[in-house]
Every structure is written in C-alpha cells, then in structure tokens.
Design an enzyme around this catalytic site. Structure first.
Site, PDB file in Angstrom:
ATOM      1  N   ASP A 110       5.438  43.066  25.484  1.00 60.38           N
ATOM      2  CA  ASP A 110       4.236  42.699  26.222  1.00 60.38           C
ATOM      3  C   ASP A 110       3.875  41.258  25.830  1.00 60.38           C
ATOM      4  O   ASP A 110       4.429  40.317  26.385  1.00 60.38           O
ATOM      5  CB  ASP A 110       3.161  43.734  25.844  1.00 60.38           C
ATOM      6  CG  ASP A 110       1.862  43.596  26.587  1.00 60.38           C
ATOM      7  OD1 ASP A 110       1.871  43.674  27.821  1.00 60.38           O
ATOM      8  OD2 ASP A 110       0.823  43.414  25.935  1.00 60.38           O
TER       9      ASP A 110
ATOM     10  N   PHE B 279      -0.672  49.030  33.104  1.00 57.86           N
ATOM     11  CA  PHE B 279      -0.469  49.811  31.886  1.00 57.86           C
ATOM     12  C   PHE B 279       0.394  51.020  32.207  1.00 57.86           C
ATOM     13  O   PHE B 279       0.024  51.871  33.007  1.00 57.86           O
ATOM     14  CB  PHE B 279      -1.807  50.231  31.285  1.00 57.86           C
ATOM     15  CG  PHE B 279      -1.644  50.656  29.854  1.00 57.86           C
ATOM     16  CD1 PHE B 279      -1.525  49.714  28.850  1.00 57.86           C
ATOM     17  CD2 PHE B 279      -1.565  52.003  29.517  1.00 57.86           C
ATOM     18  CE1 PHE B 279      -1.331  50.091  27.531  1.00 57.86           C
ATOM     19  CE2 PHE B 279      -1.375  52.394  28.204  1.00 57.86           C
ATOM     20  CZ  PHE B 279      -1.265  51.437  27.214  1.00 57.86           C
TER      21      PHE B 279
ATOM     22  N   ARG C 122       2.877  60.531  26.290  1.00 53.03           N
ATOM     23  CA  ARG C 122       4.157  60.110  25.713  1.00 53.03           C
ATOM     24  C   ARG C 122       5.320  60.944  26.221  1.00 53.03           C
ATOM     25  O   ARG C 122       6.433  60.472  26.352  1.00 53.03           O
ATOM     26  CB  ARG C 122       4.137  60.302  24.193  1.00 53.03           C
ATOM     27  CG  ARG C 122       3.679  59.135  23.395  1.00 53.03           C
ATOM     28  CD  ARG C 122       4.025  59.334  21.927  1.00 53.03           C
ATOM     29  NE  ARG C 122       3.138  58.596  21.054  1.00 53.03           N
ATOM     30  CZ  ARG C 122       3.243  57.306  20.797  1.00 53.03           C
ATOM     31  NH1 ARG C 122       4.191  56.597  21.354  1.00 53.03           N
ATOM     32  NH2 ARG C 122       2.400  56.711  19.980  1.00 53.03           N
TER      33      ARG C 122
END
Ligand code: PRP
Ligand code: GUN
Length: 113
Positions: free
Chosen positions: A36, A86, A99
């Site tokens: 990122d 995101f 996750r």
C-alpha cells in the site's frame, strides 16, 4: 504491519515476531499480501540489508500503487494491481473480520466510515 484495526496505515511498522535464523549471505523472497504505502516494505528491505542478506526480492498478491508514499520500493512480482479501495479476503482483514473469505472483495465504505 499496521495496527489491524483501521483502513488507513498508522505509519508505524512494528515487528511482532522476528525471524528465528540469521539471513546473512542468503537470497530472500518477501511474500506479501498487499503493498500500500510501501512503508512496511521499506522497513523490511532496510532491515534485511542491515542484516546482510545477499539479495532480497519481493512478491505480492496485490499492489495498490496509487497509495504509495515511499517511492523507491516496488515489488519484483505482482499478482494484481488494485485501485484505491479497501480490500478484504484471502487473508486480508478488516478488524480481524473477512480474512477467511475465499475471494478478494472490496469493503463498502459505509462499513468503515
Ligand atoms: O505498504 P503498507 O502501507 O506498509 O501496507 C502493507 C502492509 O499492510 C498489511 O499488513 P497489516 O498491518 O494490515 O497487518 P496484517 O497483515 O497482520 O493484517 C499488509 O500485510 C502489508 O504488510
Ligand atoms: N485488509 C487490507 N489491508 C490493507 N493494508 C493496506 N491496504 C489494505 C487493504 O486494502 N486491505
């Protein structure tokens, strides 16, 4: 290596579990889920250079180049470039959720705003 609680980086990189063997003279491959700002990678590259690794290459599943703050760190191998959104799933979390999703999805801003 952010705090795992937000969608923006704290800017601080912390090692929670260090390597257990020396890297001096070894050829290394860093396997990342996402790059990122580039701060984590910069930190790791500097650390491994300081520890005298013979070479360091980087592979990442996802790269978000539009968010880069550190300019001179780039992956050697990239799975997919993603836009400035995101993403979760495939190991990527939001507050420890999502996750385990078996795909990569974009988190709706209303979930975190
Ligand atoms: O390029 P950067 O801005 O430094 O961001 C990339 C880092 O952020 C994520 O880790 P995160 O802190 O979310 O920890 P986690 O992998 O344990 O969830 C990811 O795994 C990278 O290590
Ligand atoms: N889960 C997740 N972690 C990140 N760390 C940096 N960018 C992201 C992202 O889009 N999703």
């Amino acid at each position: 290596m952010q705090d795992g609680e937000a969608t923006t980086s704290s800017g601080e990189v912390k090692i929670l579990k260090d390597l257990e063997s020396p890297v001096e003279g070894r050829h290394l491959l860093i396997v990342e889920d996402i790059i990122d700002t580039g701060r984590t990678l910069r930190y790791l590259m500097d650390l491994l250079k300081h520890r005298k690794a013979a070479s360091v290459k980087v592979i990442t599943l996802l790269d978000k180049p539009s968010r880069r703050v550190i300019k001179n760190v780039e992956p050697d191998y990239t799975g997919f470039e993603v836009p400035n959104e995101f993403v979760v799933g495939y190991g990527l979390d939001f507050k420890q959720h999502y996750r385990n999703l078996p795909y990569i999805g974009v988190l709706k801003p209303e979930i975190y705003e």
